[in-house]
Design a protein around this motif. Structure first.
Motif, mmCIF file in Angstrom:
data_model
loop_
_atom_site.group_PDB
_atom_site.id
_atom_site.type_symbol
_atom_site.label_atom_id
_atom_site.label_comp_id
_atom_site.label_asym_id
_atom_site.label_seq_id
_atom_site.Cartn_x
_atom_site.Cartn_y
_atom_site.Cartn_z
ATOM 1 N N MET A 1 0.867 -1.162 0.000
ATOM 2 C CA MET A 1 0.000 0.000 0.000
ATOM 3 C C MET A 1 0.908 1.217 0.000
ATOM 4 O O MET A 1 1.712 1.405 0.911
ATOM 5 N N VAL A 2 0.795 2.029 -1.043
ATOM 6 C CA VAL A 2 1.610 3.228 -1.185
ATOM 7 C C VAL A 2 0.726 4.433 -0.907
ATOM 8 O O VAL A 2 -0.322 4.599 -1.535
ATOM 9 N N ILE A 3 1.159 5.257 0.033
ATOM 10 C CA ILE A 3 0.405 6.443 0.410
ATOM 11 C C ILE A 3 1.168 7.661 -0.082
ATOM 12 O O ILE A 3 2.316 7.882 0.292
ATOM 13 N N TYR A 4 0.517 8.458 -0.939
ATOM 14 C CA TYR A 4 1.083 9.715 -1.421
ATOM 15 C C TYR A 4 -0.044 10.738 -1.482
ATOM 16 O O TYR A 4 -0.970 10.603 -2.288
ATOM 17 N N LYS A 5 -0.013 11.731 -0.617
ATOM 18 C CA LYS A 5 -1.022 12.789 -0.529
ATOM 19 C C LYS A 5 -2.436 12.209 -0.576
ATOM 20 O O LYS A 5 -2.816 11.444 0.288
ATOM 21 N N ASP A 6 -3.211 12.558 -1.609
ATOM 22 C CA ASP A 6 -4.595 12.100 -1.709
ATOM 23 C C ASP A 6 -4.748 10.826 -2.528
ATOM 24 O O ASP A 6 -5.857 10.353 -2.724
ATOM 25 N N HIS B 1 3.859 1.866 2.693
ATOM 26 C CA HIS B 1 4.935 2.835 2.492
ATOM 27 C C HIS B 1 4.330 4.224 2.307
ATOM 28 O O HIS B 1 3.418 4.409 1.502
ATOM 29 N N LEU B 2 4.865 5.199 3.045
ATOM 30 C CA LEU B 2 4.467 6.596 2.928
ATOM 31 C C LEU B 2 5.581 7.308 2.182
ATOM 32 O O LEU B 2 6.705 7.401 2.673
ATOM 33 N N LEU B 3 5.275 7.789 0.968
ATOM 34 C CA LEU B 3 6.291 8.412 0.128
ATOM 35 C C LEU B 3 5.911 9.863 -0.148
ATOM 36 O O LEU B 3 4.736 10.228 -0.125
ATOM 37 N N GLN B 4 6.929 10.695 -0.429
ATOM 38 C CA GLN B 4 6.744 12.141 -0.486
ATOM 39 C C GLN B 4 6.517 12.718 -1.877
ATOM 40 O O GLN B 4 6.020 13.823 -2.000
ATOM 41 N N SER B 5 6.891 11.997 -2.931
ATOM 42 C CA SER B 5 6.732 12.551 -4.281
ATOM 43 C C SER B 5 6.341 11.441 -5.252
ATOM 44 O O SER B 5 6.617 10.260 -5.007
ATOM 45 N N PRO B 6 5.723 11.814 -6.371
ATOM 46 C CA PRO B 6 5.369 10.804 -7.378
ATOM 47 C C PRO B 6 6.607 10.090 -7.922
ATOM 48 O O PRO B 6 6.543 8.911 -8.261
ATOM 49 N N GLU C 1 9.774 5.126 -8.480
ATOM 50 C CA GLU C 1 11.050 4.434 -8.299
ATOM 51 C C GLU C 1 10.886 3.203 -7.409
ATOM 52 O O GLU C 1 11.463 2.148 -7.676
ATOM 53 N N PHE C 2 10.094 3.345 -6.330
ATOM 54 C CA PHE C 2 9.865 2.207 -5.428
ATOM 55 C C PHE C 2 9.173 1.063 -6.168
ATOM 56 O O PHE C 2 9.582 -0.088 -6.072
ATOM 57 N N LEU C 3 8.112 1.386 -6.909
ATOM 58 C CA LEU C 3 7.386 0.342 -7.632
ATOM 59 C C LEU C 3 8.193 -0.215 -8.799
ATOM 60 O O LEU C 3 8.039 -1.383 -9.167
ATOM 61 N N GLU C 4 9.079 0.611 -9.366
ATOM 62 C CA GLU C 4 9.933 0.153 -10.455
ATOM 63 C C GLU C 4 10.894 -0.930 -9.978
ATOM 64 O O GLU C 4 11.217 -1.858 -10.725
ATOM 65 N N LYS C 5 11.355 -0.836 -8.719
ATOM 66 C CA LYS C 5 12.230 -1.865 -8.148
ATOM 67 C C LYS C 5 11.549 -3.231 -8.136
ATOM 68 O O LYS C 5 12.191 -4.258 -8.236
#
Length: 124
Positions: free
Chosen positions: A5-10, A88-93, A98-102
């Motif tokens: 689960m990736v959390i980025y803003k809204d 994962h709480l990430l700060q930018s698109p 990059e995380f999902l690309e890994k």
């Protein structure tokens, strides 16, 4: 089930992997059982004004404050991309991509992000 689960803003992206039975129950939970359109905790629903008064109710404008869940993609993949389920709480698109690309699933983010950006634009 495994996934992330990736959390980025809204925009929150949930990727789940599992067998057909688990997918069926999880899809039912996310799309049918959880009431995403109910009011958000801590917000009071606006009270309707009596018919005698000529004030307008702003229910259409408060609709943007509600959550929504959409199925972006469903299908069969050859191998699992994740070993367990993590948040994962990430700060930018860029960080999200990059995380999902890994893990080899960056195309899920591309599709979800482009869809949410198109839906958020207000036609005037």
């Amino acid at each position: 089930m495994t996934g992330v689960m990736v959390i980025y803003k809204d925009i929150n992206l949930i990727v789940v992997e599992g067998g057909p039975k688990q997918q069926k129950f999880y899809k039912n939970l996310m799309l049918n059982r959880i009431k995403w359109s109910e009011e958000i905790i801590g917000q009071e629903k606006k009270k309707k004004v009596a018919d005698d008064e000529d004030e307008e109710d702003d229910d259409e404008n408060t609709c943007k404050n509600f959550n929504e869940c959409q199925l972006v993609w469903e299908g069969i993949v050859r191998n699992r991309a994740f070993n367990d389920f993590r948040v994962h709480l990430l700060q930018s698109p860029k960080q999200v991509r990059e995380f999902l690309e890994k893990h080899g699933v960056s195309h899920y983010w591309d599709h979800a992000y482009s869809t949410s950006v198109l839906l958020s634009e207000d036609p005037e």
